[in-house]
Design a protein around this motif. Structure first.
Motif, mmCIF file in Angstrom:
data_model
loop_
_atom_site.group_PDB
_atom_site.id
_atom_site.type_symbol
_atom_site.label_atom_id
_atom_site.label_comp_id
_atom_site.label_asym_id
_atom_site.label_seq_id
_atom_site.Cartn_x
_atom_site.Cartn_y
_atom_site.Cartn_z
ATOM 1 N N TRP A 160 -13.649 -2.051 28.362
ATOM 2 C CA TRP A 160 -13.410 -3.538 28.518
ATOM 3 C C TRP A 160 -11.805 -3.687 28.883
ATOM 4 O O TRP A 160 -10.688 -2.904 28.415
ATOM 5 C CB TRP A 160 -13.336 -3.972 27.116
ATOM 6 N N GLN A 164 -10.698 -8.729 27.277
ATOM 7 C CA GLN A 164 -12.039 -8.702 26.805
ATOM 8 C C GLN A 164 -11.919 -8.062 25.427
ATOM 9 O O GLN A 164 -12.702 -8.491 24.399
ATOM 10 C CB GLN A 164 -12.909 -7.870 27.681
ATOM 11 N N LYS A 168 -13.245 -10.034 21.986
ATOM 12 C CA LYS A 168 -14.132 -9.675 20.767
ATOM 13 C C LYS A 168 -13.850 -9.313 19.638
ATOM 14 O O LYS A 168 -14.523 -9.444 18.758
ATOM 15 C CB LYS A 168 -14.743 -8.006 21.574
ATOM 16 N N GLU A 172 -15.071 -11.225 16.395
ATOM 17 C CA GLU A 172 -15.425 -10.526 14.933
ATOM 18 C C GLU A 172 -14.835 -11.395 13.945
ATOM 19 O O GLU A 172 -15.175 -11.420 12.765
ATOM 20 C CB GLU A 172 -15.180 -9.016 15.035
#
Length: 202
Positions: A160, A164, A168, A172
């Motif tokens: 990634w 990115q 992510k 989360e």
């Protein structure tokens, strides 16, 4: 005369204008660009816990938030799974009691039909082992708070881009925050004896 009158009005208006403190919260300036400070609330610290805090203190609190979020996600999904009628096969003890013979939620830990105390002690011991020996940065190679890869899954993560990766991590973090509210809501409604969509009667 007109000039004096206008100056007088200006001075009177200035007396009722909001005072500009000129001081911006140290925590706001230090952490407003951190991951998780996003719309609609932005940097949200109503209790002032981070006032004057160091980066080390912030990273510690962020690690705790991520860990609690992960636990809450597992707890919430566990509630949904168990209340959907799913149980592990086989007996839970030597007496032959099945997993399905015990109630859901907090009633499985506290109350007349709760699992035996030794069973609860085993669960707490297992959690303690995970906390101290497994779910920790024992290689001290974490790239960010909550990074417990310990040198594993490098290829999957490194594919990634930096943007990115941040996205992510933000997903989360937000899912963990939602799960903490979700599992707390289920616990409260269980005590109230409420009926919840999808979950059913608590």
């Amino acid at each position: 005369m007109k000039t004096a009158l206008i100056a007088s009005f200006a001075a009177t208006a200035a007396a009722f204008a909001p005072v500009q403190n000129g001081k911006v919260s140290t925590a706001l300036k230090a952490f407003e660009s951190e991951l998780g400070a996003q719309p609609p609330l932005g940097f949200f610290d109503p209790l002032g816990i981070l006032d004057g805090a160091s980066q080390e203190r912030f990273d510690r609190l962020r690690y705790v938030e991520i860990k609690h979020g992960r636990i809450a996600q597992l707890a919430f999904l566990g509630q949904i799974w168990a209340r959907g009628g799913n149980r592990l096969d086989g007996p839970i003890d030597y007496a032959g009691d099945s997993f399905g013979s015990y109630p859901n939620g907090l009633a499985a830990l506290f109350g007349p039909e709760a699992i035996p105390k030794l069973g609860l002690a085993q669960i707490i011991l297992f959690i303690g082992i995970l906390e101290t020996c497994v779910m920790t940065d024992w290689t001290e190679s974490a790239e960010f708070p909550g990074d417990l890869r310990n040198g594993t899954f490098q290829g999957a993560w490194d594919q990634w881009s930096d943007q990115q990766k941040l996205q992510k991590r933000a997903v989360e973090l937000n899912n963990g925050r939602a799960a903490m509210m979700g599992i707390l809501g289920l616990m409260v409604h269980e005590q109230l004896g409420s009926w919840v969509p999808i979950v059913g009667q608590l």
